[in-house]
Design a protein around this motif. Structure first.
Motif, PDB file in Angstrom:
ATOM      1  N   UNK A 119      63.675 122.547  23.317  1.00  0.00           N
ATOM      2  CA  UNK A 119      64.491 122.866  22.154  1.00  0.00           C
ATOM      3  C   UNK A 119      63.771 122.596  20.840  1.00  0.00           C
ATOM      4  N   UNK A 120      64.084 123.406  19.835  1.00  0.00           N
ATOM      5  CA  UNK A 120      63.401 123.311  18.541  1.00  0.00           C
ATOM      6  C   UNK A 120      64.336 122.967  17.391  1.00  0.00           C
ATOM      7  N   UNK A 121      65.554 122.521  17.684  1.00  0.00           N
ATOM      8  CA  UNK A 121      66.461 122.167  16.587  1.00  0.00           C
ATOM      9  C   UNK A 121      65.910 120.975  15.811  1.00  0.00           C
ATOM     10  N   UNK A 122      66.028 120.986  14.476  1.00  0.00           N
ATOM     11  CA  UNK A 122      65.500 119.882  13.665  1.00  0.00           C
ATOM     12  C   UNK A 122      66.165 118.552  14.021  1.00  0.00           C
ATOM     13  N   UNK A 123      65.384 117.487  13.929  1.00  0.00           N
ATOM     14  CA  UNK A 123      65.907 116.143  14.175  1.00  0.00           C
ATOM     15  C   UNK A 123      66.594 115.615  12.917  1.00  0.00           C
ATOM     16  N   UNK A 124      67.673 114.883  13.123  1.00  0.00           N
ATOM     17  CA  UNK A 124      68.367 114.283  11.981  1.00  0.00           C
ATOM     18  C   UNK A 124      67.489 113.230  11.318  1.00  0.00           C
ATOM     19  N   UNK A 125      66.747 112.473  12.143  1.00  0.00           N
ATOM     20  CA  UNK A 125      65.845 111.440  11.639  1.00  0.00           C
ATOM     21  C   UNK A 125      64.474 111.636  12.264  1.00  0.00           C
ATOM     22  N   UNK A 126      63.443 111.664  11.439  1.00  0.00           N
ATOM     23  CA  UNK A 126      62.093 111.883  11.939  1.00  0.00           C
ATOM     24  C   UNK A 126      61.643 110.729  12.835  1.00  0.00           C
ATOM     25  N   UNK A 127      60.967 111.073  13.931  1.00  0.00           N
ATOM     26  CA  UNK A 127      60.444 110.058  14.847  1.00  0.00           C
ATOM     27  C   UNK A 127      59.121 109.530  14.297  1.00  0.00           C
ATOM     28  N   UNK A 128      59.100 108.279  13.902  1.00  0.00           N
ATOM     29  CA  UNK A 128      57.899 107.672  13.335  1.00  0.00           C
ATOM     30  C   UNK A 128      57.294 106.675  14.320  1.00  0.00           C
ATOM     31  N   UNK A 129      56.096 106.221  13.993  1.00  0.00           N
ATOM     32  CA  UNK A 129      55.427 105.228  14.833  1.00  0.00           C
ATOM     33  C   UNK A 129      56.282 103.971  14.935  1.00  0.00           C
ATOM     34  N   UNK A 130      56.832 103.544  13.798  1.00  0.00           N
ATOM     35  CA  UNK A 130      57.641 102.328  13.780  1.00  0.00           C
ATOM     36  C   UNK A 130      58.917 102.457  14.579  1.00  0.00           C
ATOM     37  N   UNK A 131      59.623 103.585  14.411  1.00  0.00           N
ATOM     38  CA  UNK A 131      60.882 103.764  15.128  1.00  0.00           C
ATOM     39  C   UNK A 131      60.651 103.883  16.625  1.00  0.00           C
ATOM     40  N   UNK A 132      59.540 104.500  17.018  1.00  0.00           N
ATOM     41  CA  UNK A 132      59.235 104.642  18.438  1.00  0.00           C
ATOM     42  C   UNK A 132      58.914 103.281  19.057  1.00  0.00           C
ATOM     43  N   UNK A 133      58.082 102.508  18.373  1.00  0.00           N
ATOM     44  CA  UNK A 133      57.670 101.208  18.910  1.00  0.00           C
ATOM     45  C   UNK A 133      58.754 100.145  18.804  1.00  0.00           C
ATOM     46  N   UNK A 134      59.775 100.376  17.975  1.00  0.00           N
ATOM     47  CA  UNK A 134      60.852  99.389  17.872  1.00  0.00           C
ATOM     48  C   UNK A 134      61.568  99.227  19.210  1.00  0.00           C
ATOM     49  N   UNK A 135      61.512 100.264  20.047  1.00  0.00           N
ATOM     50  CA  UNK A 135      62.052 100.168  21.397  1.00  0.00           C
ATOM     51  C   UNK A 135      60.933 100.003  22.420  1.00  0.00           C
ATOM     52  N   UNK A 136      59.940 100.901  22.361  1.00  0.00           N
ATOM     53  CA  UNK A 136      58.879 100.913  23.378  1.00  0.00           C
ATOM     54  C   UNK A 136      57.996  99.676  23.322  1.00  0.00           C
ATOM     55  N   UNK A 137      57.838  99.101  22.135  1.00  0.00           N
ATOM     56  CA  UNK A 137      56.974  97.933  21.999  1.00  0.00           C
ATOM     57  C   UNK A 137      57.437  96.767  22.853  1.00  0.00           C
ATOM     58  N   UNK A 138      58.757  96.576  22.914  1.00  0.00           N
ATOM     59  CA  UNK A 138      59.292  95.488  23.742  1.00  0.00           C
ATOM     60  C   UNK A 138      59.061  95.772  25.220  1.00  0.00           C
ATOM     61  N   UNK A 139      59.220  97.025  25.617  1.00  0.00           N
ATOM     62  CA  UNK A 139      58.985  97.402  27.011  1.00  0.00           C
ATOM     63  C   UNK A 139      57.525  97.153  27.384  1.00  0.00           C
ATOM     64  N   UNK A 140      56.614  97.545  26.486  1.00  0.00           N
ATOM     65  CA  UNK A 140      55.180  97.357  26.736  1.00  0.00           C
ATOM     66  C   UNK A 140      54.824  95.880  26.843  1.00  0.00           C
ATOM     67  N   UNK A 141      55.380  95.078  25.953  1.00  0.00           N
ATOM     68  CA  UNK A 141      55.089  93.644  25.986  1.00  0.00           C
ATOM     69  C   UNK A 141      55.568  92.998  27.268  1.00  0.00           C
ATOM     70  N   UNK A 142      56.761  93.362  27.686  1.00  0.00           N
ATOM     71  CA  UNK A 142      57.306  92.825  28.943  1.00  0.00           C
ATOM     72  C   UNK A 142      56.436  93.229  30.126  1.00  0.00           C
ATOM     73  N   UNK A 143      56.041  94.509  30.185  1.00  0.00           N
ATOM     74  CA  UNK A 143      55.224  95.002  31.293  1.00  0.00           C
ATOM     75  C   UNK A 143      53.854  94.329  31.306  1.00  0.00           C
ATOM     76  N   UNK A 144      53.292  94.079  30.132  1.00  0.00           N
ATOM     77  CA  UNK A 144      51.987  93.421  30.058  1.00  0.00           C
ATOM     78  C   UNK A 144      52.052  92.018  30.648  1.00  0.00           C
TER      79      UNK A 144
END
Length: 271
Positions: free
Chosen positions: A211-236
């Motif tokens: 799908x190509x519909x515009x996002x309401x909020x742009x996906x940034x490095x910070x917003x992505x890592x605010x969730x994924x960063x914790x997952x990565x740290x736990x897995x490490x």
């Protein structure tokens, strides 16, 4: 019949059935992963010498420390982002590409940069080329995980399961081929890397028609890592605890406290 009884007697919703089937498919993919992993471990024990088997095991375990961190972080992060806006999956992929590329290059670069110091810490400089070759695995795995995360977020569970089965099978074939060709542990590590590249390209060809519909909020490095960063740290941390034992055995062998084949024998017994 009461309202509660009517609800309990009602057929499951289409979404629930889809998720249930997806769970079964993903479980089947994990079973294939376990079977192919067992084939690799038992076959390599016959194709490689005990020392080569130990070298391969140490290399893959340490690289898997980064792999699992990256795979779980990117897969869950991308799945979450796409599930929140499935009609914008194509936009999410485009906006996430710089993040995925950065993580891929940083982790691959870390493997290359730390190869020699880590080999020295393990007591065998001969592990350096193996660790450097394994950088290909880490780099390719990041793109594969991100693309599978998109597919998961769209609930294309059948496609995800088939890709996971394909990766497990392709990895098994290339790892064993490297050893069977007489290339030793180096050939097996390189085979793993080639399999990761092949599956990343194949997954990119599957993750289409988004799908190509515009996002309401742009996906940034910070917003992505605010969730994924914790997952990565736990897995490490989790994988560090899981993989530290073989490294200690390899270190003891490198210092002469154990025979050179001790790591291979230990890895074979654990596997």
């Amino acid at each position: 019949m009461t309202v509660a009884q009517a609800r309990s007697a009602a057929p499951p919703s289409e979404a629930a059935v889809k998720v249930g089937r997806g769970a079964l498919l993903i479980t089947a993919a994990k079973v294939v992963f376990l079977i192919t992993g067992a084939v690799v471990n038992f076959s390599l024990a016959s194709l490689l010498t005990p020392k080569e088997y130990g070298d391969y095991g140490v290399t893959i375990r340490w690289v898997s420390l980064l792999n699992m961190m990256v795979v779980q972080g990117l897969l869950q992060g991308m799945s979450r982002a796409v599930a929140q806006a499935p009609q914008s999956a194509g936009v999410v992929r485009t906006q996430a590409l710089p993040v995925v590329t950065t993580i891929s290059l940083v982790t691959g670069g870390l493997v290359l940069l730390l190869a020699s110091p880590l080999a020295g810490a393990l007591g065998d400089e001969g592990l350096t080329p193996l660790l450097r070759t394994a950088a290909l695995i880490t780099t390719s795995y990041a793109f594969y995980a991100a693309l599978v995360g998109i597919i998961n977020g769209l609930q294309r569970f059948k496609a995800q399961a088939l890709l996971d089965m394909g990766f497990s099978t392709t990895k098994m074939v290339f790892i064993l081929a490297g050893a069977a060709l007489g290339l030793g542990a180096q050939g097996s590590v390189a085979g793993f890397g080639v399999a990761a590249v092949v599956m990343a390209v194949l997954t990119a060809s599957v993750a289409t028609g988004l799908g190509k519909e515009p996002l309401a909020t742009r996906l940034t490095f910070g917003s992505f890592l605010s969730f994924s960063g914790w997952v990565m740290g736990y897995q490490a941390l989790l994988n560090l605890l899981m993989f530290l034992d073989l490294a200690l055995v390899r270190r003891a062998a490198g210092l002469g406290a154990l025979p050179t084949e001790a790591a291979g024998l230990y890895a074979g017994a654990v596997n």
